[in-house]
Design an enzyme around this catalytic site. Sequence first.
Site, short mmCIF file in Angstrom:
data_model
loop_
_atom_site.label_atom_id
_atom_site.label_comp_id
_atom_site.label_asym_id
_atom_site.label_seq_id
_atom_site.Cartn_x
_atom_site.Cartn_y
_atom_site.Cartn_z
N GLN A 176 -1.92 3.19 9.78
CA GLN A 176 -0.66 3.24 9.03
C GLN A 176 0.40 4.06 9.77
O GLN A 176 1.59 3.81 9.62
CB GLN A 176 -0.87 3.84 7.64
CG GLN A 176 -1.60 2.95 6.66
CD GLN A 176 -3.08 3.24 6.63
OE1 GLN A 176 -3.67 3.65 7.62
NE2 GLN A 176 -3.72 3.00 5.49
N ARG B 177 -7.58 -0.43 -6.69
CA ARG B 177 -7.79 0.71 -5.77
C ARG B 177 -7.95 1.98 -6.62
O ARG B 177 -7.20 2.18 -7.57
CB ARG B 177 -6.62 0.85 -4.80
CG ARG B 177 -6.49 -0.34 -3.85
CD ARG B 177 -5.61 -0.06 -2.67
NE ARG B 177 -6.21 0.90 -1.76
CZ ARG B 177 -5.53 1.49 -0.78
NH1 ARG B 177 -4.25 1.24 -0.61
NH2 ARG B 177 -6.13 2.34 0.03
N ASP C 79 -2.10 11.17 -2.48
CA ASP C 79 -2.47 10.06 -3.38
C ASP C 79 -2.85 10.56 -4.77
O ASP C 79 -2.69 9.85 -5.75
CB ASP C 79 -3.61 9.25 -2.76
CG ASP C 79 -3.12 8.54 -1.51
OD1 ASP C 79 -3.14 9.16 -0.43
OD2 ASP C 79 -2.65 7.39 -1.63
N ARG D 223 0.87 -1.18 0.00
CA ARG D 223 0.00 0.00 0.00
C ARG D 223 0.90 1.23 0.00
O ARG D 223 2.11 1.15 0.16
CB ARG D 223 -1.03 0.01 1.15
CG ARG D 223 -0.62 -0.47 2.48
CD ARG D 223 0.45 0.32 3.17
NE ARG D 223 0.18 1.74 3.25
CZ ARG D 223 1.08 2.67 3.43
NH1 ARG D 223 2.36 2.35 3.54
NH2 ARG D 223 0.77 3.93 3.49
N GLY D 224 0.23 2.40 -0.17
CA GLY D 224 0.99 3.64 -0.32
C GLY D 224 1.10 3.94 -1.81
O GLY D 224 1.37 3.04 -2.62
N ALA D 225 0.90 5.23 -2.16
CA ALA D 225 0.73 5.59 -3.56
C ALA D 225 1.83 5.06 -4.49
O ALA D 225 1.55 4.43 -5.52
CB ALA D 225 0.62 7.11 -3.67
#
Length: 351
Positions: A190, A91, A231, A51-53
Amino acid sequence: MLVGDKSYQTVWMEESSVFMIQQNLLPFEFKIHECKTYWDTCMAITDMTVRGAGAIGAAAGYAMAQAFLMSRKKTKAITIREARADIEHTRPTAKNLFYAVERVYQAGLISPENALIEAQKVATQDARDSKKIGEYGSELINKKANILTHCNAGWLAFVDYGTALAPVYLAKRQGKKVFVYVDETRPRSQGGRLTAWELHNDNVPHVIIPDNAAASLMAEGKIDMVIVGADRIAANGDVANKIGTLEKAILAKEFGVPFFVAAPLSTFDKACKTGKDIPIEYRSPDEVLYQTGIDGNNNKVRVLVCSPGSDALNPAFDITPSKYITGIITEKGIIKAHHRAISKLLAENKV
Ligand code: MRU
Protein backbone atom coordinates in the site's frame (compact mmCIF):
# COMPACT_ATOMS: atom_id res chain seq x y z
CA MET A 1 -8.49 15.26 -4.25
CA LEU A 2 -7.52 16.18 -7.77
CA VAL A 3 -6.54 13.47 -10.22
CA GLY A 4 -5.57 15.29 -13.38
CA ASP A 5 -7.95 18.22 -13.35
CA LYS A 6 -10.88 16.30 -11.88
CA SER A 7 -11.80 16.20 -8.20
CA TYR A 8 -12.49 12.73 -6.80
CA GLN A 9 -13.54 11.15 -3.58
CA THR A 10 -12.47 7.58 -2.90
CA VAL A 11 -16.02 6.23 -2.59
CA TRP A 12 -19.46 7.72 -3.21
CA MET A 13 -23.05 6.72 -3.95
CA GLU A 14 -25.37 7.74 -6.79
CA GLU A 15 -28.94 6.46 -6.97
CA SER A 16 -28.61 2.90 -5.66
CA SER A 17 -25.04 2.23 -6.87
CA VAL A 18 -21.83 2.67 -4.91
CA PHE A 19 -18.85 3.95 -6.92
CA MET A 20 -15.24 3.72 -5.86
CA ILE A 21 -11.73 4.23 -7.13
CA GLN A 22 -10.51 0.74 -8.00
CA GLN A 23 -7.53 0.74 -5.65
CA ASN A 24 -6.21 -2.69 -6.49
CA LEU A 25 -5.51 -1.48 -10.05
CA LEU A 26 -3.44 1.49 -8.85
CA PRO A 27 -0.86 2.76 -9.60
CA PHE A 28 -1.00 1.25 -13.08
CA GLU A 29 -4.58 2.08 -14.00
CA PHE A 30 -7.08 4.64 -12.70
CA LYS A 31 -10.60 3.26 -12.98
CA ILE A 32 -13.93 3.65 -11.24
CA HIS A 33 -15.75 0.53 -10.09
CA GLU A 34 -19.54 0.38 -9.75
CA CYS A 35 -21.26 -1.80 -7.13
CA LYS A 36 -24.91 -2.22 -8.04
CA THR A 37 -25.93 -4.24 -5.00
CA TYR A 38 -24.91 -4.38 -1.37
CA TRP A 39 -23.35 -7.72 -2.13
CA ASP A 40 -21.12 -6.19 -4.85
CA THR A 41 -20.02 -3.61 -2.29
CA CYS A 42 -19.22 -6.38 0.22
CA MET A 43 -17.08 -8.10 -2.43
CA ALA A 44 -15.27 -4.85 -3.15
CA ILE A 45 -14.41 -4.43 0.53
CA THR A 46 -13.26 -8.04 0.88
CA ASP A 47 -11.03 -8.05 -2.19
CA MET A 48 -9.73 -4.58 -1.32
CA THR A 49 -11.01 -2.80 -4.40
CA VAL A 50 -11.75 -0.26 -1.68
CA ARG A 51 -9.51 -0.33 1.38
CA GLY A 52 -8.30 1.86 4.23
CA ALA A 53 -10.25 2.34 7.45
CA GLY A 54 -12.35 5.38 6.54
CA ALA A 55 -13.00 4.32 2.95
CA ILE A 56 -14.23 0.88 3.97
CA GLY A 57 -16.31 2.51 6.68
CA ALA A 58 -18.02 4.73 4.13
CA ALA A 59 -18.40 1.82 1.69
CA ALA A 60 -19.90 -0.38 4.42
CA GLY A 61 -22.34 2.37 5.36
CA TYR A 62 -23.39 2.65 1.73
CA ALA A 63 -23.71 -1.15 1.50
CA MET A 64 -26.07 -1.07 4.48
CA ALA A 65 -28.12 1.63 2.75
CA GLN A 66 -28.18 -0.44 -0.46
CA ALA A 67 -29.51 -3.38 1.55
CA PHE A 68 -32.33 -1.24 2.96
CA LEU A 69 -33.16 0.05 -0.52
CA MET A 70 -33.21 -3.54 -1.87
CA SER A 71 -35.38 -4.75 1.01
CA ARG A 72 -38.09 -2.33 -0.06
CA LYS A 73 -38.58 -4.26 -3.30
CA LYS A 74 -41.17 -7.03 -3.19
CA THR A 75 -38.63 -9.48 -4.62
CA LYS A 76 -36.31 -9.09 -1.66
CA ALA A 77 -34.20 -12.17 -1.19
CA ILE A 78 -32.43 -10.97 1.93
CA THR A 79 -33.29 -9.79 5.36
CA ILE A 80 -31.68 -6.68 6.74
CA ARG A 81 -30.08 -8.65 9.54
CA GLU A 82 -28.48 -11.05 7.07
CA ALA A 83 -27.22 -8.13 5.05
CA ARG A 84 -25.75 -6.50 8.13
CA ALA A 85 -23.96 -9.74 9.02
CA ASP A 86 -22.62 -10.06 5.46
CA ILE A 87 -21.25 -6.52 5.56
CA GLU A 88 -19.72 -6.99 8.99
CA HIS A 89 -18.01 -10.18 7.85
CA THR A 90 -16.11 -8.47 5.04
CA ARG A 91 -13.13 -7.29 7.11
CA PRO A 92 -12.73 -7.54 10.89
CA THR A 93 -10.19 -5.00 12.10
CA ALA A 94 -11.13 -1.43 11.13
CA LYS A 95 -13.59 -0.04 13.67
CA ASN A 96 -14.90 2.49 11.12
CA LEU A 97 -16.68 -0.32 9.26
CA PHE A 98 -18.72 -1.35 12.32
CA TYR A 99 -19.26 2.27 13.34
CA ALA A 100 -20.75 3.11 9.92
CA VAL A 101 -22.90 -0.03 9.71
CA GLU A 102 -24.38 0.63 13.15
CA ARG A 103 -25.25 4.23 12.29
CA VAL A 104 -26.87 3.36 8.96
CA TYR A 105 -28.66 0.31 10.38
CA GLN A 106 -30.29 2.37 13.13
CA ALA A 107 -31.28 5.06 10.63
CA GLY A 108 -32.68 2.48 8.21
CA LEU A 109 -35.07 1.12 10.82
CA ILE A 110 -37.00 4.35 10.22
CA SER A 111 -36.92 4.17 6.40
CA PRO A 112 -34.59 3.18 3.54
CA GLU A 113 -34.35 6.86 2.55
CA ASN A 114 -33.19 7.64 6.04
CA ALA A 115 -30.50 4.96 5.74
CA LEU A 116 -29.26 6.59 2.56
CA ILE A 117 -29.15 10.02 4.19
CA GLU A 118 -27.21 8.61 7.12
CA ALA A 119 -24.72 6.80 4.86
CA GLN A 120 -24.07 10.09 3.06
CA LYS A 121 -23.56 11.77 6.43
CA VAL A 122 -21.02 9.13 7.48
CA ALA A 123 -19.05 9.73 4.29
CA THR A 124 -19.23 13.52 4.56
CA GLN A 125 -18.15 13.37 8.18
CA ASP A 126 -15.21 11.13 7.30
CA ALA A 127 -13.89 13.73 4.83
CA ARG A 128 -14.54 16.60 7.23
CA ASP A 129 -12.76 14.84 10.12
CA SER A 130 -9.78 14.05 7.92
CA LYS A 131 -9.50 17.71 6.94
CA LYS A 132 -9.44 18.74 10.62
CA ILE A 133 -6.82 16.08 11.36
CA GLY A 134 -4.72 17.68 8.63
CA GLU A 135 -5.05 21.08 10.32
CA TYR A 136 -4.06 19.82 13.79
CA GLY A 137 -1.35 17.54 12.46
CA SER A 138 0.30 20.18 10.28
CA GLU A 139 1.06 22.19 13.45
CA LEU A 140 3.40 19.38 14.49
CA ILE A 141 5.42 19.61 11.30
CA ASN A 142 8.47 21.88 11.33
CA LYS A 143 9.43 24.21 8.46
CA LYS A 144 11.66 21.45 7.16
CA ALA A 145 10.76 17.87 8.02
CA ASN A 146 11.56 14.34 6.95
CA ILE A 147 8.55 12.20 7.74
CA LEU A 148 8.24 8.42 7.67
CA THR A 149 4.85 6.84 7.01
CA HIS A 150 3.68 3.25 6.81
CA CYS A 151 0.97 1.73 4.62
CA ASN A 152 -1.49 4.17 3.08
CA ALA A 153 -3.41 6.50 5.33
CA GLY A 154 -3.79 9.11 2.63
CA TRP A 155 -6.94 10.27 0.90
CA LEU A 156 -7.38 6.88 -0.80
CA ALA A 157 -7.80 5.29 2.64
CA PHE A 158 -10.60 7.72 3.55
CA VAL A 159 -13.32 9.51 1.63
CA ASP A 160 -10.94 12.45 1.13
CA TYR A 161 -7.83 14.16 2.62
CA GLY A 162 -6.63 11.13 4.61
CA THR A 163 -5.28 10.99 8.13
CA ALA A 164 -1.50 10.41 8.30
CA LEU A 165 -1.00 12.22 4.99
CA ALA A 166 -3.47 15.07 5.52
CA PRO A 167 -0.98 17.01 7.71
CA VAL A 168 1.72 16.44 5.09
CA TYR A 169 -0.41 17.81 2.25
CA LEU A 170 -1.36 20.84 4.30
CA ALA A 171 2.21 21.46 5.53
CA LYS A 172 3.38 21.46 1.92
CA ARG A 173 0.65 23.94 0.97
CA GLN A 174 1.80 26.12 3.87
CA GLY A 175 5.21 26.29 2.22
CA LYS A 176 7.00 23.87 4.53
CA LYS A 177 9.72 21.68 3.05
CA VAL A 178 8.41 18.19 3.64
CA PHE A 179 10.01 14.98 2.46
CA VAL A 180 8.30 11.64 2.95
CA TYR A 181 9.96 8.25 3.40
CA VAL A 182 7.31 5.77 2.25
CA ASP A 183 7.50 2.25 3.69
CA GLU A 184 6.79 -0.14 0.85
CA THR A 185 4.45 -2.12 3.20
CA ARG A 186 4.64 -5.69 2.08
CA PRO A 187 2.82 -7.84 1.22
CA ARG A 188 0.24 -5.66 -0.57
CA SER A 189 2.54 -2.66 -0.93
CA GLN A 190 0.00 0.00 0.00
CA GLY A 191 2.98 2.31 0.57
CA GLY A 192 4.87 1.60 -2.62
CA ARG A 193 1.73 1.59 -4.74
CA LEU A 194 -0.84 3.88 -3.17
CA THR A 195 0.97 6.34 -0.89
CA ALA A 196 3.67 6.87 -3.50
CA TRP A 197 1.02 7.36 -6.20
CA GLU A 198 -0.84 9.90 -4.05
CA LEU A 199 2.31 11.84 -3.16
CA HIS A 200 3.51 11.84 -6.76
CA ASN A 201 0.07 13.03 -7.87
CA ASP A 202 0.36 15.93 -5.41
CA ASN A 203 4.03 16.69 -6.15
CA VAL A 204 5.13 15.91 -2.60
CA PRO A 205 8.83 14.97 -2.57
CA HIS A 206 9.17 11.36 -1.43
CA VAL A 207 11.03 8.11 -1.80
CA ILE A 208 9.85 4.51 -1.37
CA ILE A 209 11.94 2.49 1.06
CA PRO A 210 11.98 -1.25 1.76
CA ASP A 211 10.14 -2.16 4.95
CA ASN A 212 13.39 -3.07 6.67
CA ALA A 213 15.18 0.24 5.99
CA ALA A 214 13.63 2.36 8.74
CA ALA A 215 16.09 1.37 11.49
CA SER A 216 19.20 2.41 9.61
CA LEU A 217 17.58 5.64 8.37
CA MET A 218 16.61 6.53 11.94
CA ALA A 219 20.07 5.61 13.18
CA GLU A 220 21.53 8.01 10.60
CA GLY A 221 19.23 10.77 11.88
CA LYS A 222 17.33 11.00 8.60
CA ILE A 223 13.82 10.77 10.04
CA ASP A 224 12.38 13.66 12.07
CA MET A 225 8.99 12.15 12.83
CA VAL A 226 6.71 9.21 12.02
CA ILE A 227 3.01 9.62 11.24
CA VAL A 228 0.82 6.56 10.67
CA GLY A 229 -2.91 5.90 10.54
CA ALA A 230 -4.96 3.48 12.64
CA ASP A 231 -7.61 0.88 12.05
CA ARG A 232 -8.80 0.62 15.64
CA ILE A 233 -7.72 2.29 18.86
CA ALA A 234 -8.41 0.62 22.20
CA ALA A 235 -9.54 2.48 25.33
CA ASN A 236 -5.99 2.43 26.73
CA GLY A 237 -4.44 3.92 23.57
CA ASP A 238 -3.09 0.71 22.01
CA VAL A 239 -3.36 1.00 18.24
CA ALA A 240 -4.10 -1.58 15.56
CA ASN A 241 -2.57 -0.58 12.25
CA LYS A 242 -1.03 -2.21 9.19
CA ILE A 243 1.42 -5.00 9.93
CA GLY A 244 4.87 -3.52 10.44
CA THR A 245 3.68 -0.48 12.37
CA LEU A 246 4.75 -1.98 15.70
CA GLU A 247 8.37 -2.35 14.68
CA LYS A 248 8.46 1.25 13.40
CA ALA A 249 7.10 2.44 16.76
CA ILE A 250 9.69 0.47 18.73
CA LEU A 251 12.44 1.85 16.50
CA ALA A 252 11.15 5.39 16.87
CA LYS A 253 11.31 5.10 20.65
CA GLU A 254 14.82 3.65 20.51
CA PHE A 255 16.06 6.49 18.28
CA GLY A 256 14.08 9.29 19.97
CA VAL A 257 11.89 9.99 16.94
CA PRO A 258 8.34 11.26 17.72
CA PHE A 259 5.75 8.69 16.65
CA PHE A 260 2.24 10.02 15.92
CA VAL A 261 -0.96 8.19 15.06
CA ALA A 262 -3.64 10.09 13.10
CA ALA A 263 -7.24 8.88 13.33
CA PRO A 264 -10.81 10.16 13.70
CA LEU A 265 -12.97 9.36 16.73
CA SER A 266 -14.82 6.79 14.60
CA THR A 267 -11.67 4.62 14.86
CA PHE A 268 -11.73 4.49 18.68
CA ASP A 269 -13.36 1.48 20.28
CA LYS A 270 -13.95 1.79 23.99
CA ALA A 271 -15.31 -1.76 24.05
CA CYS A 272 -11.74 -2.90 23.46
CA LYS A 273 -9.99 -2.27 26.76
CA THR A 274 -6.54 -2.94 25.33
CA GLY A 275 -5.05 -3.93 21.99
CA LYS A 276 -5.45 -7.59 22.94
CA ASP A 277 -9.21 -7.22 22.40
CA ILE A 278 -8.84 -6.01 18.80
CA PRO A 279 -9.55 -8.69 16.17
CA ILE A 280 -6.66 -9.08 13.75
CA GLU A 281 -7.37 -10.07 10.16
CA TYR A 282 -5.34 -12.83 8.57
CA ARG A 283 -5.38 -12.73 4.78
CA SER A 284 -4.52 -15.23 2.07
CA PRO A 285 -0.93 -16.59 2.00
CA ASP A 286 -1.00 -15.87 -1.74
CA GLU A 287 -0.58 -12.15 -0.97
CA VAL A 288 2.86 -12.99 0.45
CA LEU A 289 3.83 -15.67 -2.06
CA TYR A 290 2.85 -13.83 -5.24
CA GLN A 291 3.32 -10.29 -6.47
CA THR A 292 1.37 -8.56 -9.19
CA GLY A 293 2.50 -5.75 -11.47
CA ILE A 294 2.93 -4.88 -15.12
CA ASP A 295 5.53 -6.04 -17.59
CA GLY A 296 7.37 -3.92 -20.18
CA ASN A 297 4.36 -4.12 -22.51
CA ASN A 298 1.95 -2.87 -19.86
CA ASN A 299 0.44 -6.33 -19.43
CA LYS A 300 -0.66 -7.34 -15.96
CA VAL A 301 1.49 -10.12 -14.51
CA ARG A 302 1.35 -12.19 -11.35
CA VAL A 303 4.53 -13.93 -10.34
CA LEU A 304 5.58 -16.29 -7.59
CA VAL A 305 8.28 -14.58 -5.52
CA CYS A 306 8.88 -17.22 -2.84
CA SER A 307 10.15 -20.75 -2.70
CA PRO A 308 7.62 -23.03 -4.46
CA GLY A 309 5.91 -25.36 -2.02
CA SER A 310 6.42 -23.17 1.06
CA ASP A 311 3.41 -21.79 2.89
CA ALA A 312 3.12 -18.21 4.20
CA LEU A 313 1.49 -16.50 7.17
CA ASN A 314 -0.21 -13.19 6.48
CA PRO A 315 -1.39 -11.20 9.51
CA ALA A 316 -2.67 -7.91 8.07
CA PHE A 317 -2.39 -5.77 11.22
CA ASP A 318 -0.39 -5.52 14.42
CA ILE A 319 -0.90 -3.83 17.77
CA THR A 320 1.32 -0.95 18.86
CA PRO A 321 1.19 -0.53 22.65
CA SER A 322 0.37 3.01 23.76
CA LYS A 323 3.76 3.45 25.44
CA TYR A 324 5.38 3.85 22.02
CA ILE A 325 2.98 6.55 20.83
CA THR A 326 3.88 10.23 21.25
CA GLY A 327 0.36 11.44 20.51
CA ILE A 328 -2.86 10.75 18.63
CA ILE A 329 -3.99 13.39 16.14
CA THR A 330 -7.79 13.51 15.99
CA GLU A 331 -10.32 15.90 14.46
CA LYS A 332 -10.80 17.35 17.95
CA GLY A 333 -7.13 17.95 18.69
CA ILE A 334 -4.01 16.03 19.66
CA ILE A 335 -4.16 13.83 22.73
CA LYS A 336 -1.87 11.49 24.64
CA ALA A 337 -2.34 7.79 23.93
CA HIS A 338 -3.54 7.35 27.45
CA HIS A 339 -6.66 5.87 29.01
CA ARG A 340 -7.68 9.09 30.82
CA ALA A 341 -7.16 11.37 27.82
CA ILE A 342 -9.09 9.01 25.55
CA SER A 343 -12.06 8.52 27.86
CA LYS A 344 -12.29 12.29 28.40
CA LEU A 345 -12.20 12.93 24.65
CA LEU A 346 -14.81 10.28 23.89
CA ALA A 347 -17.09 11.44 26.72
CA GLU A 348 -16.84 15.09 25.65
CA ASN A 349 -17.86 14.08 22.14
CA LYS A 350 -20.57 11.61 23.22
CA VAL A 351 -18.86 8.62 21.62
O1 MRU B 1 -5.53 -3.41 4.76
P1 MRU B 1 -5.81 -1.98 4.45
O2 MRU B 1 -5.07 -1.44 3.29
O3 MRU B 1 -7.29 -1.67 4.40
O4 MRU B 1 -5.21 -1.30 5.74
C1 MRU B 1 -5.74 -0.22 6.35
C2 MRU B 1 -4.80 0.85 6.24
O5 MRU B 1 -4.88 1.59 5.30
C3 MRU B 1 -3.72 1.04 7.19
O6 MRU B 1 -3.63 0.17 8.22
C4 MRU B 1 -3.67 2.48 7.55
O7 MRU B 1 -2.43 2.77 8.02
C5 MRU B 1 -4.71 2.91 8.56
S1 MRU B 1 -6.27 3.07 7.92
C6 MRU B 1 -6.20 4.44 7.01
